[in-house]
Each structure stands twice: as structure tokens, then as C-alpha cells.
Design a protein around this motif. Structure first.
Motif, PDB file in Angstrom:
ATOM      1  N   SER A  92      10.898  -0.244  10.743  1.00 33.28           N
ATOM      2  CA  SER A  92      10.671  -0.500  12.165  1.00 33.28           C
ATOM      3  C   SER A  92       9.681  -1.630  12.413  1.00 33.28           C
ATOM      4  O   SER A  92       9.670  -2.216  13.495  1.00 33.28           O
ATOM      5  CB  SER A  92      10.156   0.767  12.843  1.00 33.28           C
ATOM      6  OG  SER A  92       8.869   1.100  12.348  1.00 33.28           O
ATOM      7  N   GLY A  93       8.834  -1.908  11.416  1.00 32.83           N
ATOM      8  CA  GLY A  93       7.742  -2.857  11.635  1.00 32.83           C
ATOM      9  C   GLY A  93       6.627  -2.266  12.474  1.00 32.83           C
ATOM     10  O   GLY A  93       5.720  -2.980  12.911  1.00 32.83           O
ATOM     11  N   GLN A  94       6.674  -0.942  12.683  1.00 33.65           N
ATOM     12  CA  GLN A  94       5.725  -0.274  13.575  1.00 33.65           C
ATOM     13  C   GLN A  94       4.802   0.703  12.843  1.00 33.65           C
ATOM     14  O   GLN A  94       4.023   1.398  13.500  1.00 33.65           O
ATOM     15  CB  GLN A  94       6.500   0.503  14.648  1.00 33.65           C
ATOM     16  CG  GLN A  94       7.406  -0.325  15.524  1.00 33.65           C
ATOM     17  CD  GLN A  94       6.653  -1.102  16.585  1.00 33.65           C
ATOM     18  OE1 GLN A  94       5.470  -0.846  16.839  1.00 33.65           O
ATOM     19  NE2 GLN A  94       7.318  -2.051  17.221  1.00 33.65           N
ATOM     20  N   SER A  99       0.274  -1.870   8.773  1.00 30.90           N
ATOM     21  CA  SER A  99      -0.403  -2.930   9.524  1.00 30.90           C
ATOM     22  C   SER A  99      -1.902  -2.928   9.238  1.00 30.90           C
ATOM     23  O   SER A  99      -2.515  -3.992   9.080  1.00 30.90           O
ATOM     24  CB  SER A  99      -0.151  -2.759  11.024  1.00 30.90           C
ATOM     25  OG  SER A  99       1.191  -3.043  11.346  1.00 30.90           O
ATOM     26  N   ASP A 100      -2.502  -1.742   9.153  1.00 30.33           N
ATOM     27  CA  ASP A 100      -3.936  -1.640   8.859  1.00 30.33           C
ATOM     28  C   ASP A 100      -4.292  -2.367   7.565  1.00 30.33           C
ATOM     29  O   ASP A 100      -5.212  -3.197   7.533  1.00 30.33           O
ATOM     30  CB  ASP A 100      -4.345  -0.175   8.706  1.00 30.33           C
ATOM     31  CG  ASP A 100      -4.470   0.555  10.030  1.00 30.33           C
ATOM     32  OD1 ASP A 100      -4.433  -0.100  11.086  1.00 30.33           O
ATOM     33  OD2 ASP A 100      -4.604   1.800   9.995  1.00 30.33           O
ATOM     34  N   VAL A 101      -3.588  -2.049   6.490  1.00 26.63           N
ATOM     35  CA  VAL A 101      -3.991  -2.574   5.182  1.00 26.63           C
ATOM     36  C   VAL A 101      -3.603  -4.043   5.019  1.00 26.63           C
ATOM     37  O   VAL A 101      -4.240  -4.768   4.248  1.00 26.63           O
ATOM     38  CB  VAL A 101      -3.427  -1.711   4.034  1.00 26.63           C
ATOM     39  CG1 VAL A 101      -4.011  -0.301   4.104  1.00 26.63           C
ATOM     40  CG2 VAL A 101      -1.908  -1.670   4.029  1.00 26.63           C
ATOM     41  N   MET A 102      -2.597  -4.498   5.740  1.00 27.41           N
ATOM     42  CA  MET A 102      -2.297  -5.932   5.706  1.00 27.41           C
ATOM     43  C   MET A 102      -3.341  -6.715   6.488  1.00 27.41           C
ATOM     44  O   MET A 102      -3.727  -7.825   6.096  1.00 27.41           O
ATOM     45  CB  MET A 102      -0.898  -6.197   6.276  1.00 27.41           C
ATOM     46  CG  MET A 102       0.245  -5.678   5.411  1.00 27.41           C
ATOM     47  SD  MET A 102       0.301  -6.391   3.742  1.00 27.41           S
ATOM     48  CE  MET A 102      -0.376  -5.033   2.769  1.00 27.41           C
ATOM     49  N   LEU A 111       4.350 -11.042   3.200  1.00 26.53           N
ATOM     50  CA  LEU A 111       5.695 -11.106   3.740  1.00 26.53           C
ATOM     51  C   LEU A 111       6.096  -9.700   4.151  1.00 26.53           C
ATOM     52  O   LEU A 111       5.862  -8.743   3.405  1.00 26.53           O
ATOM     53  CB  LEU A 111       6.672 -11.627   2.671  1.00 26.53           C
ATOM     54  CG  LEU A 111       8.174 -11.502   2.962  1.00 26.53           C
ATOM     55  CD1 LEU A 111       8.586 -12.467   4.059  1.00 26.53           C
ATOM     56  CD2 LEU A 111       8.988 -11.758   1.695  1.00 26.53           C
ATOM     57  N   ALA A 112       6.678  -9.548   5.330  1.00 24.45           N
ATOM     58  CA  ALA A 112       7.159  -8.250   5.789  1.00 24.45           C
ATOM     59  C   ALA A 112       8.662  -8.147   5.575  1.00 24.45           C
ATOM     60  O   ALA A 112       9.387  -9.139   5.706  1.00 24.45           O
ATOM     61  CB  ALA A 112       6.838  -8.056   7.267  1.00 24.45           C
ATOM     62  N   ILE A 113       9.120  -6.947   5.221  1.00 24.43           N
ATOM     63  CA  ILE A 113      10.553  -6.644   5.211  1.00 24.43           C
ATOM     64  C   ILE A 113      10.786  -5.539   6.233  1.00 24.43           C
ATOM     65  O   ILE A 113      10.240  -4.440   6.106  1.00 24.43           O
ATOM     66  CB  ILE A 113      11.061  -6.207   3.825  1.00 24.43           C
ATOM     67  CG1 ILE A 113      10.861  -7.341   2.806  1.00 24.43           C
ATOM     68  CG2 ILE A 113      12.532  -5.831   3.896  1.00 24.43           C
ATOM     69  CD1 ILE A 113      11.398  -7.014   1.417  1.00 24.43           C
ATOM     70  N   CYS A 114      11.583  -5.839   7.256  1.00 28.52           N
ATOM     71  CA  CYS A 114      11.843  -4.925   8.365  1.00 28.52           C
ATOM     72  C   CYS A 114      13.305  -5.043   8.779  1.00 28.52           C
ATOM     73  O   CYS A 114      14.004  -5.967   8.365  1.00 28.52           O
ATOM     74  CB  CYS A 114      10.961  -5.271   9.581  1.00 28.52           C
ATOM     75  SG  CYS A 114       9.208  -5.530   9.221  1.00 28.52           S
ATOM     76  N   PRO A 120       5.492  -5.857  15.383  1.00 29.04           N
ATOM     77  CA  PRO A 120       4.078  -6.130  15.106  1.00 29.04           C
ATOM     78  C   PRO A 120       3.778  -6.521  13.661  1.00 29.04           C
ATOM     79  O   PRO A 120       2.935  -7.383  13.415  1.00 29.04           O
ATOM     80  CB  PRO A 120       3.393  -4.813  15.480  1.00 29.04           C
ATOM     81  CG  PRO A 120       4.293  -4.194  16.485  1.00 29.04           C
ATOM     82  CD  PRO A 120       5.675  -4.557  16.053  1.00 29.04           C
ATOM     83  N   LEU A 121       4.458  -5.891  12.691  1.00 30.14           N
ATOM     84  CA  LEU A 121       4.165  -6.210  11.294  1.00 30.14           C
ATOM     85  C   LEU A 121       4.599  -7.632  10.953  1.00 30.14           C
ATOM     86  O   LEU A 121       3.881  -8.354  10.256  1.00 30.14           O
ATOM     87  CB  LEU A 121       4.863  -5.213  10.367  1.00 30.14           C
ATOM     88  CG  LEU A 121       4.566  -5.366   8.879  1.00 30.14           C
ATOM     89  CD1 LEU A 121       3.078  -5.189   8.590  1.00 30.14           C
ATOM     90  CD2 LEU A 121       5.390  -4.375   8.055  1.00 30.14           C
TER      91      LEU A 121
END
Length: 341
Positions: A92-94, A99-102, A111-114, A120-121
Motif C-alpha cells: 500500500s505504501g502506507q 516509513s519510520d525506519v526509512m 527504493l520503495a516497492i509498492c 507516502p512511502l
């Protein structure tokens, strides 16, 4: 990103994987991954995404790059020593914890995978690889397999190689599994449905699938389940098994003997394997699935077989298309939606 029924989500995976291949390849062609070069890579995920992180780290190590899977709990500390770059996983990217640890690592390549590219991520990491997996059930089906697909293609790119030709054969292999494994999955579900708990066992990507399968059984069937590494399972955890408890083994090595032995002890057992020479017996159901001789593609095929078992178990338990009872309010950055995943 519509929320759909569990069986519908499982059934649409040949389509979602076909679409995902085009989306992921297109996105990878435009991504600049130069900052990852020469660095160790951490795959960070929570829930089903943590199991996907295990697949990513295992495959990238196979390709010669130091890599580690992390759940967020491990990353609130060790800010400079966990890895030199990160792949953040959240369908979801949610996911709040990811998000906290990034956010704690502003200077590291990320890099995000969503599922999609607007969340947000993706905004936080500044780079995103969308899976395009689309509609899903709350108990992740397309979300998990789509993430594995994206991870596999990303790992091959990070290792400097070409995309494996096996990817193009994957949707057809999944389609075949959905058809040929139907009867065996139903038989397995009938054997496991009366169990008080289920252990799932596998090695490498199979260990990741064991964890993901345990989550699916807990979420969709509301039955206690746990995932175990194959060799670790032999060092005590299997001792609690008996005729009231079940076991599902993924693999073609030591997992075969585990399934056979547990069946011999009276434990309802299921083996999901690429082998076609393992005979069924009392208490043992064997589900033979296609193999593409690719660790990540094969993990996708095998988890689809498990998803089919769970669908039959869910229906038999009168829990078709349930949503979570224990909804947590602090794990997502947006409110839960009954219509979106």
C-alpha cells in the motif's frame, strides 16, 4: 486498488502477473540504481512484505550481493550498520513502521516497492518500483506475488544481469497450477480443516513462503499457524505435532521426508513440491506444481498452491471473504478502507 473477494484475488493472478511484468520492466528501464552499486542491500518489510523481504535478500545473495531481510523492529537502531542501501517494501505504501525506519536514514540510497507509485512511502524514498498488482483481498494474494515478481526483476538488475527468460513463462505456469492443483488443494483443505494448529516448513524462498502461508491461514481461516525453516524444524519444534495438528511443507529436498514422516506419525500432512515422484499415502496429500528452475518464480507458483488450499479452508469454515476482527489503528498512515487495499 479495489478490495475484492479472496478467491477472485487468487484467480486473477495470471492476469496481474502479466500486467505486472510490463509495468515493472518499464519502471526499471527508467530507474537510476547507480547509488546501490557496491553497497550491501537491506530489504525492509512488515507482515507479508517481511516474507517478501526474505525472498529478496536470499535471491540477491544468490546473485553475489550481500543482502539482509529486516522487519522494522530491527531498524529503529543500528542506523549506520544494518545495510548500505535499502529496498522498502509495502504494497500500500502506507505502512507506518516502514516509513519510520526509512525516515531515520535520510542519506542512504532507498527504493520503495509498492502497488502504485503515488503513496507516502514512494514520496519519502524518492524512487519507487510499482508492481501494478492491482485489486486484492485483505489477506494478500496478488500483492504478495506481485511484490515477489518486482523483487526478482530488481535483484537481476542490481546484479547487472539481464532479466531471466523464465519470467515470461510465469503467468502460464500459474494458470496451469490454478487448474491442475484444484482437486489436490481441496483434498488438502479437507484434511487440515479439523486441525487445531498448522506448521508450515520450507528452506530459502520456501521458508519465506512458510511464513506467508502461516499469515494467510491466521488471517483468512483464523487458525493458529507458524512458519519454520526446514532444518530448524528438526531441532525441536516438530515435537508438538500429532493427529490434531497439521503440517505443510514446501520443497523437494528434506521437506519431502518431513511430510512423509509426519504423515507416518498420524499428522495430517501436505507437500507442495516440483517433484512428481512422491506418492500420496495415509495422511499425506501431495500437490505437484510446475517448476521454472528459478527460485523466485517457483516461490510464486508454490504460494499460489497454498493460497488455493486457504480458499477452500476459508469457505469450509464459513469465513468466506471475512475482514480482520482486530483492526489496528496505528499501523497505517491512512484510515482503513472497506473498499480499497
Amino acid at each position: 486498488m479495489e478490495r475484492i473477494g479472496y478467491r477472485n484475488a487468487v484467480a486473477r493472478q495470471p492476469q496481474s502477473l502479466t500486467e505486472g511484468l510490463d509495468i515493472v520492466r518499464g519502471a526499471l528501464a527508467s530507474l537510476d540504481l547507480q547509488a546501490f552499486k557496491g553497497r550491501s542491500v537491506g530489504f525492509a518489510g512488515i507482515g507479508a512484505s517481511y516474507q517478501a523481504a526474505m525472498v529478496g535478500a536470499a535471491y540477491l545473495r544468490d546473485l553475489g550481493i550481500a543482502s539482509f531481510p529486516y522487519c522494522p523492529t530491527d531498524l529503529y537502531g543500528a542506523l549506520d550498520s544494518a545495510a548500505g542501501a535499502f529496498v522498502a517494501l509495502s504494497a500500500s505504501g502506507q505502512s507506518r513502521e516502514i516509513s519510520d525506519v526509512m525516515r531515520l536514514r535520510p542519506d542512504l540510497p532507498k527504493l520503495a516497492i509498492c502497488r502504485g507509485s503515488e503513496n507516502p512511502l514512494a514520496e519519502l524514498t524518492g524512487a519507487v518500483l510499482p508492481t501494478g498488482s492491482g485489486s486484492d483481498n485483505g489477506a494478500s494474494s496478488t500483492g504478495y506475488t506481485g511484490m515477489l515478481l518486482a523483487i526478482g526483476l530488481l535483484c537481476e538488475r542490481l546484479a547487472g544481469g539481464h532479466s531471466s527468460p523464465e519470467w515470461d513463462r510465469l503467468p502460464a505456469a500459474v494458470s496451469k497450477t490454478l487448474e491442475t492443483a484444484k482437486a489436490s488443494a481441496a483434498k488438502a483443505a479437507a484434511r487440515l480443516g479439523a486441525c487445531s494448529s498448522i506448521d508450515l516448513v520450507g528452506a530459502g524462498t520456501g521458508f519465506a513462503n512458510a511464513g506467508e502461508g502461516a499469515m494467510l491461514i491466521r488471517e483468512a481461516v483464523r487458525l493458529p499457524a507458524a512458519g519454520w525453516d526446514t532444518m530448524n524444524y528438526l531441532h525441536g519444534p516438530m515435537e508438538s505435532q500429532d493427529s490434531r495438528t497439521g503440517v505443510i511443507a514446501f520443497g523437494s529436498g528434506r521437506e519431502v521426508k518431513i511430510a512423509e514422516d509426519m504423515a507416518g506419525f498420524g499428522c495430517p500432512s501436505v507437500l507442495i513440491t516440483e517433484r512428481d515422484d512422491v506418492a500420496e499415502r495415509d495422511n499425506l496429500v501431495v500437490i505437484s506444481v510446475p517448476s521454472l528452475r528459478h527460485p523466485v518464480a517457483d516461490a510464486i507458483i508454490q504460494i499460489v498452491a497454498l493460497q488455493m488450499i486457504v480458499g477452500d479452508m476459508q469457505d469450509a469454515a464459513g469465513l468466506t471473504n471475512i475482514t480482520f476482527r482486530y483492526r489496528q489503528t496505528d499501523t497505517k498512515l491512512k484510515p482503513w478502507s472497506p473498499t480499497e487495499v
